[in-house]
Each structure stands twice: as structure tokens, then as C-alpha cells.
Design a protein around this motif. Sequence first.
Motif, mmCIF file in Angstrom:
data_model
loop_
_atom_site.group_PDB
_atom_site.id
_atom_site.type_symbol
_atom_site.label_atom_id
_atom_site.label_comp_id
_atom_site.label_asym_id
_atom_site.label_seq_id
_atom_site.Cartn_x
_atom_site.Cartn_y
_atom_site.Cartn_z
ATOM 1 N N TRP A 176 0.848 -1.205 0.000
ATOM 2 C CA TRP A 176 0.000 0.000 0.000
ATOM 3 C C TRP A 176 0.882 1.254 0.000
ATOM 4 O O TRP A 176 0.650 2.194 -0.760
ATOM 5 C CB TRP A 176 -0.934 0.010 1.230
ATOM 6 N N LEU A 177 1.913 1.247 0.838
ATOM 7 C CA LEU A 177 2.801 2.413 0.961
ATOM 8 C C LEU A 177 3.447 2.755 -0.385
ATOM 9 O O LEU A 177 3.408 3.907 -0.831
ATOM 10 C CB LEU A 177 3.882 2.110 2.006
ATOM 11 N N TYR A 178 4.027 1.741 -1.031
ATOM 12 C CA TYR A 178 4.719 1.992 -2.303
ATOM 13 C C TYR A 178 3.748 2.448 -3.385
ATOM 14 O O TYR A 178 4.103 3.254 -4.248
ATOM 15 C CB TYR A 178 5.503 0.751 -2.752
ATOM 16 N N ALA A 179 2.514 1.954 -3.334
ATOM 17 C CA ALA A 179 1.542 2.331 -4.376
ATOM 18 C C ALA A 179 0.911 3.700 -4.116
ATOM 19 O O ALA A 179 0.463 4.367 -5.043
ATOM 20 C CB ALA A 179 0.450 1.265 -4.467
ATOM 21 N N ASN A 180 0.871 4.130 -2.847
ATOM 22 C CA ASN A 180 0.031 5.293 -2.520
ATOM 23 C C ASN A 180 0.686 6.425 -1.741
ATOM 24 O O ASN A 180 0.186 7.542 -1.777
ATOM 25 C CB ASN A 180 -1.169 4.839 -1.673
ATOM 26 N N ASP A 181 1.718 6.149 -0.968
ATOM 27 C CA ASP A 181 2.053 7.146 0.053
ATOM 28 C C ASP A 181 3.548 7.322 0.281
ATOM 29 O O ASP A 181 3.943 7.923 1.271
ATOM 30 C CB ASP A 181 1.367 6.712 1.380
ATOM 31 N N LEU A 182 4.378 6.786 -0.625
ATOM 32 C CA LEU A 182 5.820 6.821 -0.360
ATOM 33 C C LEU A 182 6.381 8.200 -0.700
ATOM 34 O O LEU A 182 6.345 8.616 -1.851
ATOM 35 C CB LEU A 182 6.527 5.746 -1.189
ATOM 36 N N LYS A 183 6.886 8.894 0.316
ATOM 37 C CA LYS A 183 7.439 10.231 0.068
ATOM 38 C C LYS A 183 8.886 10.124 -0.364
ATOM 39 O O LYS A 183 9.360 10.863 -1.212
ATOM 40 C CB LYS A 183 7.317 11.081 1.331
ATOM 41 N N ILE A 184 9.592 9.191 0.240
ATOM 42 C CA ILE A 184 10.998 8.988 -0.094
ATOM 43 C C ILE A 184 11.369 7.570 0.334
ATOM 44 O O ILE A 184 10.807 7.064 1.303
ATOM 45 C CB ILE A 184 11.876 10.058 0.613
ATOM 46 N N GLU A 185 12.284 6.948 -0.409
ATOM 47 C CA GLU A 185 12.615 5.558 -0.072
ATOM 48 C C GLU A 185 13.851 5.506 0.827
ATOM 49 O O GLU A 185 14.984 5.702 0.362
ATOM 50 C CB GLU A 185 12.840 4.737 -1.356
ATOM 51 N N HIS A 186 13.632 5.254 2.083
ATOM 52 C CA HIS A 186 14.741 5.094 3.030
ATOM 53 C C HIS A 186 15.430 3.763 2.723
ATOM 54 O O HIS A 186 14.763 2.776 2.407
ATOM 55 C CB HIS A 186 14.156 5.087 4.457
ATOM 56 N N PRO A 187 16.774 3.706 2.826
ATOM 57 C CA PRO A 187 17.463 2.444 2.486
ATOM 58 C C PRO A 187 17.020 1.259 3.339
ATOM 59 O O PRO A 187 17.006 0.123 2.854
ATOM 60 C CB PRO A 187 18.946 2.768 2.717
ATOM 61 N N TRP A 188 16.660 1.486 4.593
ATOM 62 C CA TRP A 188 16.170 0.369 5.434
ATOM 63 C C TRP A 188 14.858 -0.175 4.883
ATOM 64 O O TRP A 188 14.624 -1.380 4.871
ATOM 65 C CB TRP A 188 15.931 0.831 6.875
ATOM 66 N N LEU A 189 14.006 0.726 4.431
ATOM 67 C CA LEU A 189 12.699 0.319 3.903
ATOM 68 C C LEU A 189 12.879 -0.526 2.643
ATOM 69 O O LEU A 189 12.266 -1.592 2.484
ATOM 70 C CB LEU A 189 11.874 1.577 3.588
ATOM 71 N N LYS A 190 13.737 -0.037 1.760
ATOM 72 C CA LYS A 190 14.008 -0.736 0.499
ATOM 73 C C LYS A 190 14.525 -2.153 0.788
ATOM 74 O O LYS A 190 14.033 -3.146 0.237
ATOM 75 C CB LYS A 190 15.062 0.064 -0.283
ATOM 76 N N ALA A 191 15.490 -2.230 1.683
ATOM 77 C CA ALA A 191 16.092 -3.538 2.004
ATOM 78 C C ALA A 191 15.081 -4.457 2.686
ATOM 79 O O ALA A 191 15.009 -5.654 2.386
ATOM 80 C CB ALA A 191 17.317 -3.335 2.897
ATOM 81 N N ALA A 192 14.279 -3.904 3.578
ATOM 82 C CA ALA A 192 13.269 -4.722 4.278
ATOM 83 C C ALA A 192 12.252 -5.266 3.286
ATOM 84 O O ALA A 192 11.865 -6.437 3.349
ATOM 85 C CB ALA A 192 12.578 -3.886 5.355
ATOM 86 N N LYS A 193 11.842 -4.417 2.346
ATOM 87 C CA LYS A 193 10.833 -4.847 1.368
ATOM 88 C C LYS A 193 11.395 -5.963 0.485
ATOM 89 O O LYS A 193 10.746 -6.989 0.271
ATOM 90 C CB LYS A 193 10.387 -3.654 0.516
ATOM 91 N N GLU A 194 12.622 -5.758 0.011
ATOM 92 C CA GLU A 194 13.223 -6.780 -0.857
ATOM 93 C C GLU A 194 13.339 -8.117 -0.131
ATOM 94 O O GLU A 194 13.053 -9.164 -0.673
ATOM 95 C CB GLU A 194 14.602 -6.302 -1.344
ATOM 96 N N GLU A 195 13.731 -8.041 1.131
ATOM 97 C CA GLU A 195 13.891 -9.261 1.923
ATOM 98 C C GLU A 195 12.548 -9.973 2.139
ATOM 99 O O GLU A 195 12.452 -11.195 2.003
ATOM 100 C CB GLU A 195 14.459 -8.830 3.281
ATOM 101 N N LEU A 196 11.514 -9.199 2.435
ATOM 102 C CA LEU A 196 10.193 -9.806 2.694
ATOM 103 C C LEU A 196 9.612 -10.431 1.433
ATOM 104 O O LEU A 196 8.958 -11.466 1.481
ATOM 105 C CB LEU A 196 9.224 -8.745 3.223
ATOM 106 N N ILE A 197 9.843 -9.804 0.309
ATOM 107 C CA ILE A 197 9.283 -10.314 -0.941
ATOM 108 C C ILE A 197 9.988 -11.611 -1.367
ATOM 109 O O ILE A 197 9.348 -12.546 -1.859
ATOM 110 C CB ILE A 197 9.324 -9.223 -2.040
ATOM 111 N N LYS A 198 11.287 -11.676 -1.082
ATOM 112 C CA LYS A 198 12.060 -12.897 -1.422
ATOM 113 C C LYS A 198 11.672 -14.077 -0.537
ATOM 114 O O LYS A 198 11.730 -15.220 -0.944
ATOM 115 C CB LYS A 198 13.551 -12.613 -1.229
ATOM 116 N N ALA A 199 11.278 -13.763 0.706
ATOM 117 C CA ALA A 199 11.055 -14.836 1.708
ATOM 118 C C ALA A 199 9.886 -15.746 1.322
ATOM 119 O O ALA A 199 8.965 -15.342 0.662
ATOM 120 C CB ALA A 199 10.808 -14.212 3.068
#
Length: 199
Positions: A176-199
Motif C-alpha cells: 500500500w505504501l509503495y503504491a500510494n504514500d511513499l514520500k521517499i525511499e529510506h534504504p532500510w525500507l528498500k532492504a526490508a521490502k526486498e527481503e520480505l518479498i524474497k522470503a
Amino acid sequence: MATLNEYQPKEIFPNLIQTVEKYFFEYNKQEIFKHSCEVAETAKAIAADFNLNPTAAFETGLLHDISGVIPNEKRLQIENALGYTIHPAEKTLPMLLHQKQSSYLAEAYFNISNPATLSAIACHTTLKPSATPFDKCLFIADKIKWDRPQPAPYLTELEAALKNSLDAACIVYLDWLYANDLKIEHPWLKAAKEELIKA
Ligand SMILES: [Fe+2]
Ligand SMILES: [Fe+2]
């Protein structure tokens, strides 16, 4: 130069709720106190469901936005005074520092020494790579009880996902955040998302 110790609580009570309540009221931040209590109760309930420490989870909720008393325009100065590295995303949007600064305040002035509690507070907005279930518990609680007037648009889907797993609930919010409300991509957020999607 703004420093963290300007934001020490005037009084510490035996009861953390009372300390936090007085602190927020002192800065006229009653609405953050209300949000923090709601997140604390929600984090405690999620912790009980996922075999995590409910008392510690309650404390993460109470303290996660404690640095909400710091004006955003002072956050970079405070971070510099502490000598910590500032990500470019945090320079652009200093409000992103509130997660770490709440953790510093919790440790320095609110008698929190449990590394799991400090970690969850420090990543409650962006999550982080290798986030623990306890980190995710606070992250999700904060998103269920978000601090905006309208109900969270992802709420039904997130609560359904939470019946399966903390990771599934995190993914609902991040999508939801990436589709609607992301103001800026913090590196922790990017890494967390990639990790969760791979899992
Ligand atoms: Fe927050
Ligand atoms: Fe919050």
C-alpha cells in the motif's frame, strides 16, 4: 545547537505510562500520547498472539513516538551533535529520524535498556533488513493504529494477513505504501521490502 538532553523528562514516575503522559502533556502533544497508548495496547495483543513479550511490546508502543516532542527542524542538528551518520533520505525528510531519536530518548531518559525494545522503536517507520518478529510487531501495531483521522485504507487486508503471519501483514502495508504514500525511499525500507518479498 539543539541537543538531545534538552528533551529530558522533568519527572520519572515508577509507572512508565504516567511518565510518558506527563512528558507529552508538557509539550502539549496529547494527541501523540493517545496514539502511543493505542499502539501500545495493539502491540501487546499482537505480541501475545505471536509468542513475543507482551510487556516489552506495550513499552515499545508507549515510547515509539516519544521524540515527537522534537521539532523536525531540530532533528538534523541533534543527529549531528550525537555524531551519527545521516542517510540522504533523512536529510531530505528529517521526520524520518524520529524513529531513531525516540529510541535514543527511551534509552537515555526512560530507563529502557532492552536491545529488542530499542531496536523496534528505532525502525518502526521504515522497518529494516533482518528485522525481528518483535520489530515487526511494533511496526504493524503502528500501522493498525495509524495517527491520521481517517481509518487506514489497508486495515481489513492487513488484519486478515496478520492471521497468517507478521511478514504477510508487513507486506500488505508495504504494498500500500509503495503504491500510494511513499514520500521517499529510506534504504532500510528498500532492504526490508526486498527481503520480505524474497522470503
Ligand atoms: Fe512514528
Ligand atoms: Fe506512531
